[in-house]
Design an enzyme around this catalytic site. Structure first.
Site, short mmCIF file in Angstrom:
data_model
loop_
_atom_site.label_atom_id
_atom_site.label_comp_id
_atom_site.label_asym_id
_atom_site.label_seq_id
_atom_site.Cartn_x
_atom_site.Cartn_y
_atom_site.Cartn_z
CB SER A 1 3.09 1.71 6.13
OG SER A 1 1.87 1.93 6.76
N GLY B 1 3.40 6.19 8.53
CA GLY B 1 4.81 6.36 8.21
C GLY B 1 5.66 5.16 8.62
CG HIS C 1 -0.48 0.45 2.47
ND1 HIS C 1 -0.09 -0.39 3.48
CD2 HIS C 1 -0.28 1.70 2.95
CE1 HIS C 1 0.31 0.31 4.52
NE2 HIS C 1 0.22 1.59 4.22
C1 4AZ Z 1 -0.85 4.07 8.43
O1 4AZ Z 1 -1.70 4.93 8.21
C2 4AZ Z 1 -0.96 3.25 9.65
N1 4AZ Z 1 -1.61 1.54 14.26
C3 4AZ Z 1 0.00 2.28 9.91
C4 4AZ Z 1 -0.12 1.51 11.04
C5 4AZ Z 1 -1.15 1.70 11.91
C6 4AZ Z 1 -2.10 2.66 11.66
C7 4AZ Z 1 -2.01 3.45 10.52
C8 4AZ Z 1 -1.24 0.83 13.12
O2 4AZ Z 1 0.08 3.90 7.66
#
Ligand code: 4AZ
Length: 248
Positions: A193, A191, A40
């Site tokens: 991710s 961030g 993603h």
């Molecule tokens: C994001 O928006 C995101 N709490 C990544 C991880 C989590 C929430 C949002 C997990 O990339």
């Protein structure tokens, strides 16, 4: 990362910073030439221009150059899982093949090294404490990413418990695992991710998860959700040639 602590890259030397002109996502170095991350992170695959992507290893401070410790790469290939579903983040996994200006992969130093993938058929060690790392936001509402690498501990949850307690229910597929801190004080956030969830089993550290999604960050009863790396041994092997695999 919400909560946790600032750590030098030497504590998590497989952490990759992925840029698409600006900082985009985390990743994990799984071999000298391959970084595992989340699908993603990329705009519909083909719309992400490879030329605009770069990967930096060995970084502790996101905005500062650190020539003695960091290694910079261009991206030769971006492989997004063919069954990635952007509406529910199923199969949220991607591979980047990286290359230095001299056409080489990463070299091992105190600040750059690979993380191990779990062996085939590894059972998920539910209930154990694992570690996440990244440059993501320190609070859900924050306008900024962290300037420095952070690390935090989270506990792996059984998916039945995660479904029951979180109300994620049908949002969770068998390709996802949940992790949270018992007091809801630490979590991955925007961030982070693509970055690693590493767990120790049998006395060794393995990459069990890729930061994927969650409802907010460190919200009560809303665990972080991670791509379950053990479901992708064959896919990773097939795409990278890194290890033998049984058919599939
Ligand atoms: C994001 O928006 C995101 N709490 C990544 C991880 C989590 C929430 C949002 C997990 O990339």
């Amino acid at each position: 990362i919400v909560g946790g602590s600032f750590m030098p890259i030497e504590s998590n030397p497989w952490v990759a910073a992925i840029y698409h002109n600006k900082f985009l996502c985390g990743g994990s170095l799984i071999s000298p030439s391959w970084v595992l991350t989340a699908a993603h992170c990329f705009l519909d695959g083909d719309q992400t221009r490879l030329k605009d992507l770069s990967v930096v290893l060995g970084k502790t401070h996101i905005k500062e150059k650190d020539p003695d410790r960091e290694q910079r790469f261009t991206v030769e290939k971006l492989i997004i899982h063919q069954k990635y579903n952007s509406s529910n983040y199923n199969n949220d996994i991607a591979l980047l093949k990286i290359s230095s200006p001299k056409g080489q992969g990463a070299f091992r130093t105190a600040s750059v090294r690979t993380v191990c993938l779990p062996p085939l058929h590894t059972q998920l060690p539910v209930g154990i404490t694992c570690s996440i790392a990244g440059f993501g936001k320190e609070a859900f509402g924050s306008a900024f990413y962290s300037n420095r690498l952070k690390q935090a501990d989270v506990t792996l949850l059984a998916s039945s418990a995660c479904k029951r307690d979180s109300s994620y229910e049908s949002l969770l597929t068998d390709n996802m695992i949940c992790a949270a801190s018992p007091d809801w004080s630490t979590d991955a956030c925007k961030g982070d991710s693509g970055g690693p969830l590493v767990c120790e089993t049998a006395g060794r550290m393995f990459l069990f998860g890729v930061v994927s999604w969650g409802d907010g960050c460190a919200s009560e009863n809303k665990p972080g959700v991670y791509t379950k790396v053990t479901n992708y041994n064959n896919w990773i092997a097939k795409k990278t040639g890194l290890y033998e695999y049984t058919k599939g």
